[in-house]
Design a protein around this motif. Structure first.
Motif, PDB file in Angstrom:
ATOM      1  N   ARG A 112      -1.434   4.426  -0.348  1.00 10.99           N
ATOM      2  CA  ARG A 112      -1.336   3.178  -1.109  1.00 10.99           C
ATOM      3  C   ARG A 112      -0.035   3.215  -1.910  1.00 10.99           C
ATOM      4  O   ARG A 112       0.261   4.206  -2.577  1.00 10.99           O
ATOM      5  N   GLU A 114       1.247   2.654  -4.823  1.00 10.86           N
ATOM      6  CA  GLU A 114       0.904   2.428  -6.226  1.00 10.86           C
ATOM      7  C   GLU A 114       1.935   3.123  -7.094  1.00 10.86           C
ATOM      8  O   GLU A 114       2.780   3.858  -6.599  1.00 10.86           O
ATOM      9  N   ARG A 120      -2.948   9.622  -9.632  1.00 12.61           N
ATOM     10  CA  ARG A 120      -2.675   8.460  -8.790  1.00 12.61           C
ATOM     11  C   ARG A 120      -1.415   8.734  -7.972  1.00 12.61           C
ATOM     12  O   ARG A 120      -0.336   8.915  -8.529  1.00 12.61           O
TER      13      ARG A 120
HETATM   14 MG    MG Z   1      -7.004   1.389  -7.106  1.00 17.30          MG
END
Ligand code: MG
Ligand code: ATP
Length: 423
Positions: A112, A114, A120
């Motif tokens: 992803r 991000e 993350r």
């Molecule tokens: Mg998320």
């Protein structure tokens, strides 16, 4: 010029990989016991699969996908999650007869785009599972009880289970309309994303992290008040079974999850130690997705746990993974290296971790290295030992030392490490 890894893409170094392996082995053992079979899915899928399943107004599809054209011009996407692929595989192989229940588990990387930060990343790993063909609340409870068991067995205590129900296609539209009206009257106080999504997807605002949106949402209509009788019964069944099993939970009506396909039960496991990225795992029921992707009506439920976040909890928990053990063959001088080289092969073939220095080093530096490598035994061979066809064997945990014949090294090590007689 040095080439570095892509931002948000991590190397998992051996020490960390040992923690991951521990987590994976517990995962496979626990889920295997509950009847989940392993599946390995491709990393690349047609973009359409994710656009249709995850939903057009989600963060993932709007801004987080790694999408590109292949050489023939088809749009492909690196999977941002596992459920869409799993459903695609279920439909494609019509895995199981209509009335059958299919249970699957998987481990692998997701992608992803991000903003990378603690907990993350742009490539991250998920441990996930999906069940097809069972609409009963027993199935929801089973999955949650099993997850609680998994966290316990992997050595992580104190995760908090947040639970909600999103209703079904019959009752959610009423709630959606009510919420839409409520938000439409307050759009000027919402963030840009939420404002834009109110007409199509008002529920997205419920789990928006912007303080202004949270304030608006705090007094919004509550979804559980709008469930129809079957959805209420289903949710009551889940909570009753969790209570009976001693799995604690908290009802969180703002939790709608970042994907559009959920219905009825949704859940998240949170861990305070993780800081801002506090969800260690999440999932829910998605009773309409299989049909939406061209399969026959099939109720389904699944979850995914974030490996990096779980590994942080395991690493901070007591009972970190065991050291590697085995033996360091400490050869002092070229003749000793030559003599121990075939012995190393025999030990490794017997499944014993055996390390040998191929360059001449001092005893002191070799012992230091052995300590760093976390071996249990050190086998020292210098010129004198070599002349007598002997070695000095030191147990690093007790400091005890003894002399063994070189011809006896393999059976001796087998006995000491595997605890069985050589024959
Ligand atoms: Mg998320
Ligand atoms: P978050 O709210 O943290 O963004 P999410 O709702 O997007 O999570 P899911 O799509 O439900 O997450 O994925 C399940 C789990 O995967 C999460 O609970 C989390 O542990 C992990 N996860 C999700 N995105 C990332 C990421 N970018 N990096 C590391 N782990 C992630």
């Amino acid at each position: 010029m040095k080439i570095a890894a892509i931002k948000g893409f991590n190397d998992i170094l051996p020490e960390q990989a040992a923690v991951w392996r521990h987590i994976e082995s517990v995962f496979h053992r626990v889920l295997g016991a509950w009847g989940y079979g392993e599946i390995r899915l491709p990393l690349l899928e047609y973009t359409e699969l994710f656009a249709r399943s995850i939903g057009g107004e989600t963060d993932i599809v709007e801004k987080e996908m790694y999408t590109f054209s292949d050489r023939s011009g088809r749009s492909l996407t690196l999977r941002p999650e596992g459920t869409a692929s799993m459903v695609r595989a279920w439909v494609q192989h019509t895995l199981g007869a209509p009335a059958e229940v299919g249970k699957f588990r998987y481990v692998g990387p997701m992608f992803r785009y991000e903003r990378p930060q603690k907990g993350r990343y742009r490539q991250f790993y998920q441990l996930g599972a999906e069940v097809f063909g069972d609409e009963s609340f027993y199935q929801d409870a089973e999955m949650l009880i099993m997850l609680a068991r998994f966290f316990h067995e992997v050595g992580v205590e104190g995760t908090k289970l947040h639970l909600n129900s999103l209703g079904c296609q019959a009752c959610r539209p009423h709630y959606r309309d009510e919420l839409q009206h409520f938000l439409a009257d307050r759009v000027d106080r919402l963030c840009d994303d939420c404002r834009r999504r109110v007409p199509q997807n008002p529920l997205r605002a419920l789990d928006c992290k912007q303080p202004a949106c949270r304030e608006v949402v705090a007094v919004a209509p509550r979804i559980l008040d709008y469930l129809d009788a079957p959805c209420r019964e289903h949710f009551a069944g889940v909570t009753r079974l969790l209570t009976a099993a001693g799995v604690e939970y908290e009802i969180d009506q703002f939790m709608v999850r970042g994907l559009d396909y959920y219905s009825r039960t949704t859940f998240e496991f949170l861990a305070g130690e993780l800081g801002a990225q506090n969800a260690v795992g999440a999932g829910g029921r998605y009773d309409n997705l299989v049909a939406e992707l061209g399969g026959r009506e099939t109720p389904a439920i699944g979850f995914a746990v974030g490996m990096e976040r779980l590994a942080m909890l395991v690493a901070t928990a007591a009972g970190a993974p065991p050291t590697e053990g085995g033996v360091a063959l400490t050869a002092l001088g070229a003749p000793a290296i030559e003599r121990l080289f075939p012995l190393q092969q025999e030990l490794c073939a017997a499944g014993i971790r055996a390390l040998l220095n191929y360059r001449e080093k001092s005893l002191k530096s070799l012992l230091k290295k052995a300590d760093r490598d976390g071996v249990r035994y050190v086998l020292i061979v210098g010129d004198q030992e070599l002349e007598r066809e002997e070695a000095t064997l030191r147990d690093m945990s007790t400091g005890e030392q003894r002399t063994v014949l070189l011809t006896e090294v393999v059976p001796t090590m087998r006995r000491m490490i595997h605890g069985r007689q050589d024959n």
